[in-house]
Design a protein around this motif. Structure first.
Motif, PDB file in Angstrom:
ATOM      1  N   ASP A 171       1.016   2.327  -6.116  1.00 13.35           N
ATOM      2  CA  ASP A 171       2.444   2.895  -5.592  1.00 13.35           C
ATOM      3  C   ASP A 171       2.223   4.160  -4.999  1.00 13.35           C
ATOM      4  OD1 ASP A 171       5.042   3.932  -5.543  1.00 13.35           O
ATOM      5  OD2 ASP A 171       5.782   2.978  -7.397  1.00 13.35           O
ATOM      6  N   MET A 172       2.348   4.399  -3.559  1.00 16.88           N
ATOM      7  CA  MET A 172       2.141   5.808  -2.809  1.00 16.88           C
ATOM      8  C   MET A 172       3.358   6.845  -3.241  1.00 16.88           C
ATOM      9  SD  MET A 172      -0.892   5.520  -1.683  1.00 16.88           S
ATOM     10  CE  MET A 172      -1.026   6.394  -0.236  1.00 16.88           C
ATOM     11  N   GLY A 173       4.423   6.215  -3.515  1.00 14.35           N
ATOM     12  CA  GLY A 173       5.391   6.977  -3.724  1.00 14.35           C
ATOM     13  C   GLY A 173       5.253   7.777  -5.343  1.00 14.35           C
ATOM     14  N   GLU A 174       4.881   6.941  -6.279  1.00 10.47           N
ATOM     15  CA  GLU A 174       4.583   7.216  -7.592  1.00 10.47           C
ATOM     16  C   GLU A 174       3.269   8.337  -7.504  1.00 10.47           C
ATOM     17  OE1 GLU A 174       3.029   5.757 -11.906  1.00 10.47           O
ATOM     18  OE2 GLU A 174       3.501   4.386 -10.319  1.00 10.47           O
ATOM     19  N   VAL A 175       2.434   8.012  -6.861  1.00 10.86           N
ATOM     20  CA  VAL A 175       1.087   8.887  -6.639  1.00 10.86           C
ATOM     21  C   VAL A 175       1.222  10.181  -6.067  1.00 10.86           C
ATOM     22  CG1 VAL A 175      -1.064   9.082  -5.483  1.00 10.86           C
ATOM     23  CG2 VAL A 175      -0.705   7.010  -6.359  1.00 10.86           C
ATOM     24  N   PHE A 176       2.025  10.386  -5.148  1.00  8.81           N
ATOM     25  CA  PHE A 176       2.743  11.749  -4.388  1.00  8.81           C
ATOM     26  C   PHE A 176       3.410  12.444  -5.375  1.00  8.81           C
ATOM     27  CE2 PHE A 176       0.935   9.958  -0.467  1.00  8.81           C
ATOM     28  CZ  PHE A 176       0.346  11.251  -0.010  1.00  8.81           C
ATOM     29  N   ASN A 188       4.759  -1.539  -2.618  1.00  2.00           N
ATOM     30  CA  ASN A 188       5.978  -1.993  -2.042  1.00  2.00           C
ATOM     31  C   ASN A 188       5.733  -3.171  -1.025  1.00  2.00           C
ATOM     32  OD1 ASN A 188       7.399  -0.002  -3.562  1.00  2.00           O
ATOM     33  ND2 ASN A 188       7.250   1.451  -1.906  1.00  2.00           N
ATOM     34  N   ALA A 189       4.853  -3.423  -0.707  1.00  2.00           N
ATOM     35  CA  ALA A 189       4.309  -4.451   0.290  1.00  2.00           C
ATOM     36  C   ALA A 189       4.179  -5.894  -0.417  1.00  2.00           C
ATOM     37  CB  ALA A 189       2.774  -4.297   0.888  1.00  2.00           C
ATOM     38  N   ALA A 190       4.063  -5.894  -1.675  1.00  2.00           N
ATOM     39  CA  ALA A 190       4.065  -7.099  -2.431  1.00  2.00           C
ATOM     40  C   ALA A 190       5.504  -7.325  -3.049  1.00  2.00           C
ATOM     41  CB  ALA A 190       3.021  -7.120  -3.404  1.00  2.00           C
ATOM     42  N   PRO A 191       5.907  -8.452  -2.851  1.00  2.58           N
ATOM     43  CA  PRO A 191       7.260  -8.758  -3.417  1.00  2.58           C
ATOM     44  C   PRO A 191       7.234  -8.638  -5.020  1.00  2.58           C
ATOM     45  CG  PRO A 191       6.783 -10.576  -2.002  1.00  2.58           C
ATOM     46  CD  PRO A 191       5.515  -9.545  -1.854  1.00  2.58           C
ATOM     47  N   LEU A 232      -2.452  -4.811 -12.173  1.00  2.00           N
ATOM     48  CA  LEU A 232      -3.023  -4.775 -10.849  1.00  2.00           C
ATOM     49  C   LEU A 232      -2.834  -3.306 -10.326  1.00  2.00           C
ATOM     50  CD1 LEU A 232      -2.117  -7.945  -9.011  1.00  2.00           C
ATOM     51  CD2 LEU A 232      -4.206  -7.627 -10.134  1.00  2.00           C
ATOM     52  N   ASP A 233      -2.098  -2.627 -10.888  1.00  2.00           N
ATOM     53  CA  ASP A 233      -1.674  -1.145 -10.334  1.00  2.00           C
ATOM     54  C   ASP A 233      -2.780  -0.178 -10.771  1.00  2.00           C
ATOM     55  OD1 ASP A 233      -0.321   1.112  -9.828  1.00  2.00           O
ATOM     56  OD2 ASP A 233       1.535   0.332 -10.291  1.00  2.00           O
TER      57      ASP A 233
END
Length: 170
Positions: free
Chosen positions: A32-37, A147-150, A156-157
């Motif tokens: 989750d790039m948003g969470e990472v940033f 976010n690309a995966a429904p 897996l995160d």
């Protein structure tokens, strides 16, 4: 014709079975790039750095804006007592101040945006390196943006691992 359809159907079935086994062996992770940033300590450091870098220019813009407001208020208050020449001079002074403000604000916004992009790019490079490192060390064949995966199971995160690794690379 019927024989050709059977051969094509058999070929498709074999290909699908082969792809199924390949997918079963594929190890996938999500991040989750948003969470990472959001959770990186570097984000706060960059924010402080940019604030310090642009604070003097921001104060200058605020002063120009305040000066403009004072000029407008003075003009409104004194307009009835001003000659045509005084009104013209006040309006020219205000127009000049407005133009200066607009030019400085535009330059400020462009420079600030450019610097933010540069700093974000530096962090993104570190994040991408961390993702690659984690993927290689854990044998992941594919890492997707969360976010690309429904749907993706939480196991897996790898976002927490990425945050941890990038945080250490200050």
């Amino acid at each position: 014709m019927n024989k050709a359809l059977k051969v094509a159907g058999l070929s498709f079935a074999l290909m699908a079975a082969g792809m199924g086994s390949a997918l079963a062996e594929t190890k996938i992770a999500v991040v989750d790039m948003g969470e990472v940033f959001q959770k990186l300590p570097q984000r706060e450091a960059v924010s402080k750095k940019l604030k310090g870098e642009f604070e003097p220019r921001m104060r200058e813009l605020q002063k120009l804006e305040a000066d403009g407001q004072q000029l407008v208020e003075k003009f409104k208050k004194d307009e009835a007592f001003m000659s045509a020449e005084q009104k013209k001079q006040s309006q020219e002074k205000l127009a000049k101040l407005q133009m200066e403000f607009n030019q400085k604000r535009q330059a400020f916004e462009q420079d600030n945006g450019r610097r933010q992009s540069e700093e974000r790019g530096k962090i993104l490079t570190k994040v991408q390196a961390a993702i690659e490192s984690i993927a290689k060390s854990n044998g992941y064949d594919l890492v997707l943006e969360r976010n690309a995966a429904p749907y993706a199971a939480s196991k897996l995160d790898i976002s927490a691992q990425v945050i941890s690794q990038v945080s250490k690379s200050n």
